[in-house]
Design an enzyme around this catalytic site. Structure first.
Site, PDB file in Angstrom:
ATOM      1  N   ASP A  82       0.731  -1.379  -0.009  1.00 36.14           N
ATOM      2  CA  ASP A  82      -0.001  -0.048   0.001  1.00 36.14           C
ATOM      3  C   ASP A  82       0.830   1.195   0.214  1.00 36.14           C
ATOM      4  O   ASP A  82       0.692   2.260  -0.673  1.00 36.14           O
ATOM      5  CB  ASP A  82      -0.958  -0.019   1.028  1.00 36.14           C
ATOM      6  CG  ASP A  82      -0.301  -0.125   2.409  1.00 36.14           C
ATOM      7  OD1 ASP A  82       0.768  -0.888   2.513  1.00 36.14           O
ATOM      8  OD2 ASP A  82      -0.814   0.026   3.537  1.00 36.14           O
TER       9      ASP A  82
ATOM     10  N   ASP B   1       7.445   4.128   2.868  1.00 39.46           N
ATOM     11  CA  ASP B   1       7.633   5.313   3.766  1.00 39.46           C
ATOM     12  C   ASP B   1       9.123   5.324   3.844  1.00 39.46           C
ATOM     13  O   ASP B   1       9.671   5.907   3.052  1.00 39.46           O
ATOM     14  CB  ASP B   1       6.911   4.870   5.138  1.00 39.46           C
ATOM     15  CG  ASP B   1       6.742   6.116   6.030  1.00 39.46           C
ATOM     16  OD1 ASP B   1       7.361   6.992   5.531  1.00 39.46           O
ATOM     17  OD2 ASP B   1       5.904   5.867   6.929  1.00 39.46           O
TER      18      ASP B   1
ATOM     19  N   THR C 122      10.637  -1.857   4.878  1.00 37.51           N
ATOM     20  CA  THR C 122      10.026  -3.057   4.650  1.00 37.51           C
ATOM     21  C   THR C 122      10.154  -3.617   3.331  1.00 37.51           C
ATOM     22  O   THR C 122      10.562  -4.986   3.195  1.00 37.51           O
ATOM     23  CB  THR C 122       8.489  -2.934   4.723  1.00 37.51           C
ATOM     24  OG1 THR C 122       8.007  -2.255   6.199  1.00 37.51           O
ATOM     25  CG2 THR C 122       7.467  -3.999   4.594  1.00 37.51           C
ATOM     26  N   LEU C 123      10.127  -2.754   2.156  1.00 42.75           N
ATOM     27  CA  LEU C 123      10.323  -3.290   1.175  1.00 42.75           C
ATOM     28  C   LEU C 123      11.775  -3.697   0.758  1.00 42.75           C
ATOM     29  O   LEU C 123      12.199  -4.857   0.350  1.00 42.75           O
ATOM     30  CB  LEU C 123      10.035  -2.270  -0.041  1.00 42.75           C
ATOM     31  CG  LEU C 123       9.244  -2.853  -1.174  1.00 42.75           C
ATOM     32  CD1 LEU C 123       8.331  -3.590  -1.178  1.00 42.75           C
ATOM     33  CD2 LEU C 123       8.844  -1.714  -2.201  1.00 42.75           C
TER      34      LEU C 123
ATOM     35  N   ARG D  42      -9.010   1.551   7.937  1.00 37.72           N
ATOM     36  CA  ARG D  42      -8.574   0.784   6.779  1.00 37.72           C
ATOM     37  C   ARG D  42      -9.532   0.824   5.458  1.00 37.72           C
ATOM     38  O   ARG D  42      -9.254   0.518   4.477  1.00 37.72           O
ATOM     39  CB  ARG D  42      -8.251  -0.642   7.069  1.00 37.72           C
ATOM     40  CG  ARG D  42      -6.959  -0.699   7.855  1.00 37.72           C
ATOM     41  CD  ARG D  42      -6.422  -2.021   8.076  1.00 37.72           C
ATOM     42  NE  ARG D  42      -5.444  -2.420   8.904  1.00 37.72           N
ATOM     43  CZ  ARG D  42      -4.216  -2.035   9.039  1.00 37.72           C
ATOM     44  NH1 ARG D  42      -3.415  -1.827   8.013  1.00 37.72           N
ATOM     45  NH2 ARG D  42      -3.378  -2.529   9.933  1.00 37.72           N
TER      46      ARG D  42
END
Ligand code: PRP
Length: 181
Positions: free
Chosen positions: A104, A107, A111-112, A169
């Protein structure tokens, strides 16, 4: 981790119509780029990506399957605690498969970055990424994003999968919240 509280309601940043138009555009590009691939593996990163993945995968015109991973780096607050932890792994092996990681939001990129290293070691035939929004102002780690939806300012955003302490969400749009920390 910081505890955060919303002050007021979210203000629309990206409308439902604009999100859906972007999803169609991304799905068209992805379908063209992977033409001939028999089983594109869409890997959704829980929880945030579940709505985007659901819409995007249904707009593809190529055969695909979905699988999920969960990585935790944030608590219920607004600041990352800096550590990335694998909470849920894929069900199927991706060795030799064409893999598209769906997020989604990108930032800090932590994470990626973590996921790409983890997944690349499993020897997929190809490994690409797709994210609906990104905040370049917050980027700390160099991160490869092959299909990008929207660039957004450094604000707390919710909706279309994005939450604040598990709220918001399911909003159909992406909104900005004023947050008290
Ligand atoms: C969000 C988002 C990304 C990550 C991006 O997930 O879904 O996975 O943060 O931030 P980064 O680029 O700084 O790593 P979060 O950890 O909030 O979990 P959630 O998807 O379950 O809400």
């Amino acid at each position: 981790m910081t505890t955060a509280r919303a002050m007021g309601d979210p203000r629309v940043l990206i409308s439902e119509e604009d999100i859906q138009a972007k999803v169609r555009e991304l799905a068209t590009r992805i379908s063209e780029d992977y033409r001939g691939v028999e089983d594109l593996r869409m890997v959704g990163i829980l929880k945030g990506a579940f709505i985007f993945l659901s819409d995007l995968s249904r707009r593809l015109t190529i055969p695909c399957s979905v699988d999920f991973m969960a990585v935790s780096s944030y608590g219920d607050g607004t600041t990352s605690n800096g550590s990335v932890r694998l909470v849920l792994d894929l069900r199927r092996s991706i060795a030799g498969a064409h893999v598209l990681v769906v997020e989604d939001i990108v930032d800090t990129g932590a994470t990626l970055n973590y996921l790409l290293r983890l997944l690349a070691a499993r020897r997929p035939a190809s490994l690409k990424t797709c994210a609906l929004v990104h905040k370049p102002a917050r980027r700390k780690l160099e991160t490869q994003v092959d299909y990008m939806g929207f660039e957004i300012p450094d604000a707390w955003v919710v909706g279309y999968g994005l939450d604040l302490a598990e709220e918001y969400r399911t909003l159909p749009y992406i909104g900005v919240l004023d947050v008290e920390e």
